[in-house]
Design a protein around this motif. Sequence first.
Motif, PDB file in Angstrom:
ATOM      1  N   VAL A   1       0.844  -1.198   0.000  1.00 24.35           N
ATOM      2  CA  VAL A   1       0.000   0.000   0.000  1.00 24.35           C
ATOM      3  C   VAL A   1       0.879   1.249   0.000  1.00 24.35           C
ATOM      4  CG1 VAL A   1      -1.787   1.308   1.205  1.00 24.35           C
ATOM      5  CG2 VAL A   1      -1.825  -1.201   1.261  1.00 24.35           C
ATOM      6  N   ILE A   2       0.562   2.182  -0.902  1.00 24.32           N
ATOM      7  CA  ILE A   2       1.175   3.510  -0.865  1.00 24.32           C
ATOM      8  C   ILE A   2       0.235   4.361  -0.019  1.00 24.32           C
ATOM      9  CG2 ILE A   2       1.952   5.501  -2.203  1.00 24.32           C
ATOM     10  CD1 ILE A   2       2.191   3.595  -4.626  1.00 24.32           C
ATOM     11  N   GLU A   3       0.580   4.528   1.247  1.00 29.87           N
ATOM     12  CA  GLU A   3      -0.320   5.205   2.190  1.00 29.87           C
ATOM     13  C   GLU A   3      -0.114   6.706   2.122  1.00 29.87           C
ATOM     14  OE1 GLU A   3      -3.489   4.978   4.206  1.00 29.87           O
ATOM     15  OE2 GLU A   3      -2.413   3.061   4.162  1.00 29.87           O
ATOM     16  N   LEU A   4      -1.161   7.434   1.695  1.00 29.67           N
ATOM     17  CA  LEU A   4      -1.084   8.890   1.645  1.00 29.67           C
ATOM     18  C   LEU A   4      -1.128   9.447   3.067  1.00 29.67           C
ATOM     19  CD1 LEU A   4      -3.385   9.602  -1.417  1.00 29.67           C
ATOM     20  CD2 LEU A   4      -0.985  10.156  -1.230  1.00 29.67           C
TER      21      LEU A   4
ATOM     22  N   LYS B   1      -2.846  20.203  -5.188  1.00 30.53           N
ATOM     23  CA  LYS B   1      -2.016  19.624  -4.130  1.00 30.53           C
ATOM     24  C   LYS B   1      -1.355  18.331  -4.623  1.00 30.53           C
ATOM     25  CE  LYS B   1      -3.124  22.412  -0.615  1.00 30.53           C
ATOM     26  NZ  LYS B   1      -2.125  23.189   0.161  1.00 30.53           N
ATOM     27  N   ALA B   2      -0.341  17.909  -3.875  1.00 29.94           N
ATOM     28  CA  ALA B   2       0.309  16.618  -4.126  1.00 29.94           C
ATOM     29  C   ALA B   2       0.320  15.845  -2.819  1.00 29.94           C
ATOM     30  CB  ALA B   2       1.728  16.830  -4.630  1.00 29.94           C
ATOM     31  N   GLY B   3       0.171  14.544  -2.918  1.00 28.42           N
ATOM     32  CA  GLY B   3       0.184  13.704  -1.721  1.00 28.42           C
ATOM     33  C   GLY B   3       1.598  13.247  -1.382  1.00 28.42           C
ATOM     34  N   ILE B   4       1.845  13.058  -0.104  1.00 31.26           N
ATOM     35  CA  ILE B   4       3.119  12.495   0.360  1.00 31.26           C
ATOM     36  C   ILE B   4       2.826  11.137   0.983  1.00 31.26           C
ATOM     37  CG2 ILE B   4       5.116  12.777   1.878  1.00 31.26           C
ATOM     38  CD1 ILE B   4       5.027  14.883  -0.257  1.00 31.26           C
TER      39      ILE B   4
END
Length: 257
Positions: A88-91, A133-136
Amino acid sequence: MRSIWKGSIGFGLVNIPVKLFSAVQNSNLDFDMLDERDHSKIKFQRINEDTRKEVPYEKIVKGYFLNDRYIILDESDFEEAAPEKTKVIELENFVDIESINPIYYETSYYSEPEKQGEKAYGLLLKALIKSKKAGIGRFVLRNTENLCVIHPMDNVIVITKIRFQQEIRDTSDIKKVDDKTVSKKEMDVGLALIKQYSSDFDLAAFKDTYSEELLKIIKAKAKGKRAVVKKLKPQKAKSDDLYDQLMQSLGASKKKA
């Protein structure tokens, strides 16, 4: 294109199944190292520094030099330290992408939604575009935890790996320049020069000319010929004075325009 990773993007309580594809490719030409005498390929061997004998792969171990000796690690040590193999790429949060210094960027991957995640993927994509926006987030790729930026491009969600803070060297050892050494008239002309050369960023305008010219030489040599390569000669300033150099540059850019 073949996917290099399968998992999901965690957006709150929503999991969006995706596949990742490499978004970049090397433009350099691929060369082999050869023996000049018969053009046979060169092979590299793992040699013991003391005995100068080749070491079988199964006899090679990994060690860390600490307090004048090597500490040997085995596979279980690496497994213990490795991050949990989550898919999972967790935001974790959202930021203005302009606030991320380019020094942090590494490499990028295109994401493609699995069929069951298309609607949620579309929602995240449109929300990123609309919010600007961009997520990290974080994700594990090849047993390594990576920090990443999730951002939109051409209706695709791009996952760009970025470096952790501790990977960036401190600038304290770098000599800093005192801006008071620059006069107002030099600054005015410098700003005018930047304005003169300013334009919208167009990546297509910048080509890897070195590889292109090298390929021309290779193709010509294959035919027993010699390619003619045009080389740009750097212009030299007529004066050592910074202000004079700036004024000459400004005049040259106007002529070019």
